[in-house]
Design an enzyme around this catalytic site. Sequence first.
Site, short mmCIF file in Angstrom:
data_model
loop_
_atom_site.label_atom_id
_atom_site.label_comp_id
_atom_site.label_asym_id
_atom_site.label_seq_id
_atom_site.Cartn_x
_atom_site.Cartn_y
_atom_site.Cartn_z
N ASP A 1 -5.22 8.60 14.11
CA ASP A 1 -5.56 8.50 12.65
C ASP A 1 -5.93 7.48 12.50
O ASP A 1 -5.81 5.66 11.90
CB ASP A 1 -4.02 8.88 11.21
CG ASP A 1 -4.73 8.24 10.07
OD1 ASP A 1 -6.18 8.83 9.47
OD2 ASP A 1 -4.05 8.89 9.25
N GLY B 1 1.01 5.85 1.32
CA GLY B 1 -0.29 6.82 1.97
C GLY B 1 0.75 8.12 1.78
O GLY B 1 1.98 7.98 0.65
N GLY B 2 0.83 9.04 2.58
CA GLY B 2 1.44 10.56 2.99
C GLY B 2 2.38 9.92 3.12
O GLY B 2 3.32 11.20 2.43
N MET B 3 2.72 8.74 3.76
CA MET B 3 4.29 9.19 4.26
C MET B 3 5.13 8.29 3.86
O MET B 3 6.82 8.42 4.23
CB MET B 3 4.45 9.20 6.04
CG MET B 3 3.12 9.79 6.33
SD MET B 3 3.52 9.83 8.78
CE MET B 3 5.34 10.08 8.63
N GLY B 4 4.37 7.02 2.94
CA GLY B 4 5.93 6.23 2.38
C GLY B 4 5.00 5.18 1.55
O GLY B 4 3.89 4.90 1.44
N GLY C 1 0.72 -0.66 0.18
CA GLY C 1 -0.24 0.01 -0.40
C GLY C 1 0.99 1.26 0.01
O GLY C 1 2.09 1.02 0.81
N LYS D 1 7.81 0.08 6.23
CA LYS D 1 6.95 0.89 6.34
C LYS D 1 8.08 2.09 5.24
O LYS D 1 9.12 1.83 5.90
CB LYS D 1 5.96 1.81 7.12
CG LYS D 1 6.04 3.30 6.91
CD LYS D 1 4.59 3.69 6.82
CE LYS D 1 3.43 2.90 6.47
NZ LYS D 1 1.90 3.72 7.12
#
Length: 591
Positions: free
Chosen positions: A132, A19-22, A17, A38
Amino acid sequence: MSGERVIGGYVLRRVLGRGGMGEVHLATTPTGGLAAVKVIHPELARDPAFRRRFAREVAAARRVARFCTAPVLDAGIDGDVAYLVTEYVKGPDLAKAVREQGPLSGSDLEALAVGIATALGAIHGAGVVHRDLKPSNVLLSPLGPRVIDFGIAQLVEADSQASQAILGTPAFMAPEQVRGESLGPAADVYAWGGVIAFAGTGRLPFGGGSPAEVLYRIVNEGPRLDGLDAGMRGVVERAMARDPRLRPTARQLLESLTGGRQLSPATATQVVERTWTGPRGLTAEQPAAFGPRGSTEEQPADLGPRGSTVEQPADFGSRGSTEEQPAGFGTRGGERVGAVEGRGLVAAVEDAPVQAAAGVSLAGGGRGGRGGVARRRWPWVAGAVAVLAAVVAGVVVVPRVWSPSWPYAAGFGDSWATGASDGGDARVAGSDYLLTAKPGWRLWKSAPVPEPSGGVVVSAKARLEQGSGEYGVWCHGSASSGDRYDFGVSGSGQVTIVKRRTGQKGTPLYGPAALSGAAPARGGRIVAECAGPSDSAGVTLRMWVNEKLVAEVSDVNDPLGPGAAGVQVAPDAGEALRVRFESFAIDRTKD
């Protein structure tokens, strides 16, 4: 880029997946297991301020107990890339499951509610606020829900509108988060209510539309909760109070969900696993849960270690049930130094029903929640109530219906032995395990889970901080007798494999032999494999130091079978030896 990408010793296989951070990658661990890695965007990882926050928040996340979470296993910065390693949980996320199969109901919704509340209790207990929590951050494994992404929940500064957009998903933000106020655990409790409302109805609690419209409703209106049954709706309503001071804590959520009973996180986790059937399509294959589902004797983890504190002289085996012995002495009798006393009798009974101790009544309703409002006790809670009552009485009979899944990786706070004794000291230091052995003593500590049947791979990342001597791991052992295979590396650059038997001097099977360039000897990753035993070839023992195979030998003379595994240290001079273990894992050998 050709070939496989390796970060921090983990081989990245495929993207799970973004996301905004990696990106999140499925990866192979140095021991051959699976993990989720991650990888933080390089532009963030290059920022010195981010690096400082990364180290601070990862240290906090690694203190989170693994109850209903995907625990943080490792982290680091490799060049300009920061990475965070967590348990790989096999199963869809809650958003996908509801989207494809519809809302959850009955015991699955109730187990989901308890599981996420248990996870929040563990997260908040470590001083972390998730910030979150949302359906896509809840993975539905065959053993129950697992909350993820708490390890990076506070890495972006929270004092700007941009960071608020990154750290929160509008549909599940608390009102104070929308207003840009400081956040505490109550914000996660609010998000818990929204997640349960979504899971039980299939609808977002504040409807659709533009983000601005949703945020306006969060601040000025109440959530839409029709479709939830009365008992669950009451708990969700209190969790989603607009004033954070009126919301229950995660522990109070558990009490409301279980009729006012104060279940420990371990017991709550076991109840979830016994109750959970999961959405359609989940296979019976177990995820890499990395966490104990009880103990070696099927005991709830919160009852403390079970003979896992073991100390002995550097050159001798243990003497029966003795856990500590000065160098040069023989059997000292049945004294157990450092054993847990007064914690009750634990019996593991194959296929036995849960039984309450005599004289403990399980009858009557529970009253939970705020203001003493009567709450419905759902039928699935009966097992939890029985286990809790038996724990209070000091006698627990637990059915063997759940067991550790593999690989297991420490959280050293999960029932690893701690405390001072004649032979030295063991303590949890942040997310690490610190062993200090006095001269003439050997300390060896058991992991709180048994080995899997057949072959096993045991690994630890360790650093020698004081003194000189040997440190490493052991496998195919017994915490009560002291039989085991020790795999050791010394600060002087020697490796050994030693077989230890009760009351006998250790039998060297390999070495001492020089590391031959697999340095540094004062720190690194030690991996040991005990493959077997088999009837024909005995047990094959292999040892790696910093990913380099350094020793291999077979034991065909009355080989040891699967039992327990752990870590060990022994000084070789007149001063104490202190070793810091930063990680520990057990996995099955790969076919």
